[in-house]
Design a protein around this motif. Structure first.
Motif, mmCIF file in Angstrom:
data_model
loop_
_atom_site.group_PDB
_atom_site.id
_atom_site.type_symbol
_atom_site.label_atom_id
_atom_site.label_comp_id
_atom_site.label_asym_id
_atom_site.label_seq_id
_atom_site.Cartn_x
_atom_site.Cartn_y
_atom_site.Cartn_z
ATOM 1 N N GLY A 1 0.854 -1.055 0.054
ATOM 2 C CA GLY A 1 -0.015 0.107 0.057
ATOM 3 C C GLY A 1 0.782 1.225 -0.014
ATOM 4 N N PHE A 2 2.211 1.121 0.262
ATOM 5 C CA PHE A 2 2.990 2.350 -0.079
ATOM 6 C C PHE A 2 3.243 2.843 -1.386
ATOM 7 N N VAL A 3 2.243 3.802 -1.896
ATOM 8 C CA VAL A 3 2.265 4.344 -3.393
ATOM 9 C C VAL A 3 2.602 5.622 -3.671
ATOM 10 N N GLN A 4 2.723 6.405 -2.540
ATOM 11 C CA GLN A 4 2.807 7.693 -2.736
ATOM 12 C C GLN A 4 4.442 8.068 -2.779
ATOM 13 N N VAL A 5 4.885 8.690 -3.980
ATOM 14 C CA VAL A 5 6.178 9.239 -3.858
ATOM 15 C C VAL A 5 6.100 10.780 -3.902
ATOM 16 N N ASN A 6 6.804 11.490 -2.914
ATOM 17 C CA ASN A 6 6.244 12.917 -2.737
ATOM 18 C C ASN A 6 7.808 13.502 -2.646
ATOM 19 N N LEU A 7 7.889 14.601 -3.433
ATOM 20 C CA LEU A 7 8.947 15.431 -3.753
ATOM 21 C C LEU A 7 8.701 16.365 -2.794
ATOM 22 N N ASP A 8 9.203 16.976 -1.867
ATOM 23 C CA ASP A 8 9.136 18.035 -1.016
ATOM 24 C C ASP A 8 9.871 19.163 -1.426
ATOM 25 N N ASP A 9 10.219 20.094 -0.480
ATOM 26 C CA ASP A 9 10.987 21.318 -0.724
ATOM 27 C C ASP A 9 12.215 21.620 -1.376
ATOM 28 N N PHE A 10 12.699 22.579 -2.059
ATOM 29 C CA PHE A 10 13.889 22.669 -2.626
ATOM 30 C C PHE A 10 13.979 22.059 -3.959
ATOM 31 N N TRP A 11 12.737 21.869 -4.697
ATOM 32 C CA TRP A 11 12.813 21.531 -6.160
ATOM 33 C C TRP A 11 12.711 22.900 -7.073
ATOM 34 N N GLN A 12 12.726 23.995 -6.077
ATOM 35 C CA GLN A 12 12.696 25.350 -7.213
ATOM 36 C C GLN A 12 14.306 26.129 -7.172
ATOM 37 N N LYS A 13 14.096 27.190 -8.228
ATOM 38 C CA LYS A 13 15.498 27.963 -8.306
ATOM 39 C C LYS A 13 15.425 29.220 -7.476
ATOM 40 N N CYS A 14 16.233 29.583 -7.011
ATOM 41 C CA CYS A 14 16.374 30.761 -6.280
ATOM 42 C C CYS A 14 17.487 31.839 -6.888
ATOM 43 N N ASP A 15 17.272 33.015 -6.591
ATOM 44 C CA ASP A 15 18.076 34.079 -6.956
ATOM 45 C C ASP A 15 18.223 34.981 -5.441
ATOM 46 N N SER A 16 18.993 36.005 -5.892
ATOM 47 C CA SER A 16 19.288 36.948 -4.269
ATOM 48 C C SER A 16 17.841 37.706 -4.079
ATOM 49 N N ASN A 17 16.744 37.765 -4.738
ATOM 50 C CA ASN A 17 15.583 38.280 -4.384
ATOM 51 C C ASN A 17 14.353 37.093 -4.199
ATOM 52 N N GLY A 18 14.989 35.720 -4.002
ATOM 53 C CA GLY A 18 13.893 34.786 -3.890
ATOM 54 C C GLY A 18 13.781 33.816 -4.857
ATOM 55 N N PHE A 19 12.611 33.511 -5.271
ATOM 56 C CA PHE A 19 12.080 32.241 -6.157
ATOM 57 C C PHE A 19 12.196 33.038 -7.540
ATOM 58 N N VAL A 20 13.201 32.302 -8.504
ATOM 59 C CA VAL A 20 12.958 32.618 -9.789
ATOM 60 C C VAL A 20 11.598 32.166 -10.418
ATOM 61 N N VAL A 21 11.085 32.964 -11.102
ATOM 62 C CA VAL A 21 9.657 32.462 -11.621
ATOM 63 C C VAL A 21 9.660 32.488 -13.087
ATOM 64 N N ASP A 22 8.359 31.861 -13.605
ATOM 65 C CA ASP A 22 8.201 31.540 -14.849
ATOM 66 C C ASP A 22 7.463 32.892 -15.428
ATOM 67 N N ASP A 23 7.049 32.754 -16.584
ATOM 68 C CA ASP A 23 6.378 33.975 -17.366
ATOM 69 C C ASP A 23 5.220 34.358 -16.727
ATOM 70 N N TYR A 24 4.825 33.449 -15.901
ATOM 71 C CA TYR A 24 3.391 33.802 -15.081
ATOM 72 C C TYR A 24 3.456 33.816 -13.770
ATOM 73 N N GLY A 25 4.768 34.311 -13.134
ATOM 74 C CA GLY A 25 4.924 34.244 -11.753
ATOM 75 C C GLY A 25 5.040 33.450 -10.921
#
Length: 476
Positions: free
Chosen positions: A75-99
């Motif tokens: 029954g262990f079927v969930q694979v969860n990616l938690d934090d730190f998948w994102q890219k950061c710069d000096s002002n915080g999260f780098v964002v895509d064209d829609y923020g």
């Protein structure tokens, strides 16, 4: 949500469901009606072991191990990616064209959809992570909100910053402003297109109820079944709100001790007994709010890597027993690529899994220092009773009267850790437990046995006149 499983897993799940039917109980508020998490989620999450350095390769390796180890079939079927998948710069999260947060392609060169597709190809479910608010970089660039004429500055409350554990620099969203719901909708739509089956929104407090409402609405609008989980240390004063909007909610802070030798306390040990044992009081307080569709989340289950996680084998069994009695999600935080044989036996014990998956959160009926007893009644009239010695030194004899559990007379007892049938025991049950040890039993009131014997074709289980302390549970 329909879980994709192997035939073996499907059969195992049916057996568990047949053995422990769901029980409906009164709750102070209706559960979310999004149709997800009828039973507590089971699987693995990246935070405890992988921590701040997730990569595509690491997540795939854990997914592979979940299948190869046989845990998926239980029954262990969930694979969860938690934090730190994102890219950061000096002002915080780098964002895509829609923020929206941009993926760190150095860690995930194939992108999130590719990873999700891989997880799904293994017959598993993919989970993801976000926090409330809108990134500072989105506001600075005034990115458009997808599908609307609005922009980031139209919805951001720059006078307040949201809690975030990674790149920081997240502003509150003003949900009275046009475009705010549409921004969350666009993010949810993106996640759905990536194949997300489970979304954890972290850093949530009472001030974030508008965000939780917006995400609940947005996830439903995607048309994809997505389990919605809230984190962490949510205030119990808003329990009915969390229950109405989400499928689980973290009742306390992190179970990790952050006492390892690596950066930010990473590495082994992952936790310690004090971080686990403090969950007993929280589980007791939150007990009334759990039920099908919404669960009290006690945090990751740190079983899988033996003693090095920071808990003895006795403490790990107690850890699992409390989570199961509380009907908490069972999300492993350990390294499944190096699964300890003793721990594997614990995690593949379907009797324990069944206690978690029965849809009932147990009540604490004895609270005497290190001596604790928890009990719950299942729909077939049987009781599950857990006795704990939560102390760190000295044996303790823990006792419970059947009347405290909810019935009188005698009970036919089975030890759920060992599977041993203990026979019929009158009036009460006792166990002498080592520090951190537990005893978990299933009890069928003898009156039920008599009723069964009166019915054609039903046999009475063998009985014994033995009483008192049950033998020490053998180690699996």
């Amino acid at each position: 949500m329909i879980r994709i499983r192997s035939l073996t897993a499907t059969v195992a799940g049916l057996l568990i469901a047949a053995a422990v039917p769901l029980v409906g109980t009164a709750h102070p508020a209706a559960a979310s009606d999004n149709g997800q998490s009828v039973r507590p989620a089971m699987g693995w999450s990246s935070w405890s072991f992988v921590r701040r350095t997730p990569t595509e390769a690491k997540i795939k390796a854990q997914a592979d191990a979940l299948v190869a180890s046989g845990l998926k079939d239980h029954g262990f079927v969930q694979v969860n990616l938690d934090d730190f998948w994102q890219k950061c710069d000096s002002n915080g999260f780098v964002v895509d064209d829609y923020g929206r947060w941009a993926v760190d392609t150095a860690k995930f060169p194939g992108g999130i959809k590719s990873l999700s597709d891989y997880v799904h190809s293994k017959g598993l479910k993919f989970g993801f992570y976000v926090t409330p608010g809108i990134a500072k970089n989105a506001v600075t660039k005034n990115t458009p909100i997808e599908g609307t004429s609005y922009h980031a500055k139209d919805i951001a409350d720059t006078s307040r910053t949201e809690k975030n554990y990674n790149c920081k620099n997240m502003y509150y969203i003003d949900y009275s402003k046009p475009g705010s719901q549409e921004f969350v909708n666009s993010w949810a739509k993106q996640f759905a297109s990536w194949g997300v089956d489970y979304l954890k929104i972290d850093g949530v407090g009472s001030q974030d109820v508008p965000d939780v409402r917006a995400w609940d609405k947005a996830l439903r609008a995607t048309g994809r079944p997505i389990t919605f989980a809230l984190s962490n240390n949510l205030p119990i004063a808003d329990a009915t709100t969390w229950r109405g909007l989400a499928n689980s909610w973290r009742t306390q802070g992190d179970v990790e001790c952050y006492c390892g030798p690596g950066s930010n306390g990473s590495g082994y040990p992952l936790t310690d007994w004090s971080h686990v044992s403090k969950r007993f009081d929280a589980a007791a307080s939150w007990q009334p709010y759990a039920g099908p569709g919404g669960w009290n989340d006690l945090d990751s289950l740190e079983i899988g890597n033996g003693d090095q996680v920071g808990l003895t084998a006795d403490q790990r069994r107690s850890h699992f027993t409390l989570w199961a009695m509380a009907a908490s999600p069972l999300l492993l935080g350990t390294d499944l690529t190096h699964l300890d044989s003793v721990d594997k036996a614990m995690l593949t014990n379907d009797r324990l899994i069944g206690v978690d998956q029965d849809g009932v959160a147990a009540k604490r009926i004895v609270d005497s220092g290190a001596r604790q007893v928890w009990s719950k009644k299942e729909s077939d009239g049987q009781y599950v009773v857990a006795l704990f010695n939560t102390g760190t030194s000295g044996n303790a004899t823990v006792s419970v009267n059947w009347s405290q559990a909810g019935f009188t007379g005698s009970g036919d007892v089975t030890d759920l850790w060992s599977g041993a049938h203990k026979g019929v025991i009158a009036d009460s049950y006792s166990a002498t437990l080592r520090p951190g040890e537990t005893r978990l039993i299933r009890v069928k009131p003898v009156s039920s046995l008599k009723s069964a014997a009166a019915s054609p074709g039903m046999a009475v289980a063998p009985t014994s006149t033995s009483a008192g302390a049950a033998p020490r549970t053998p180690r699996p």
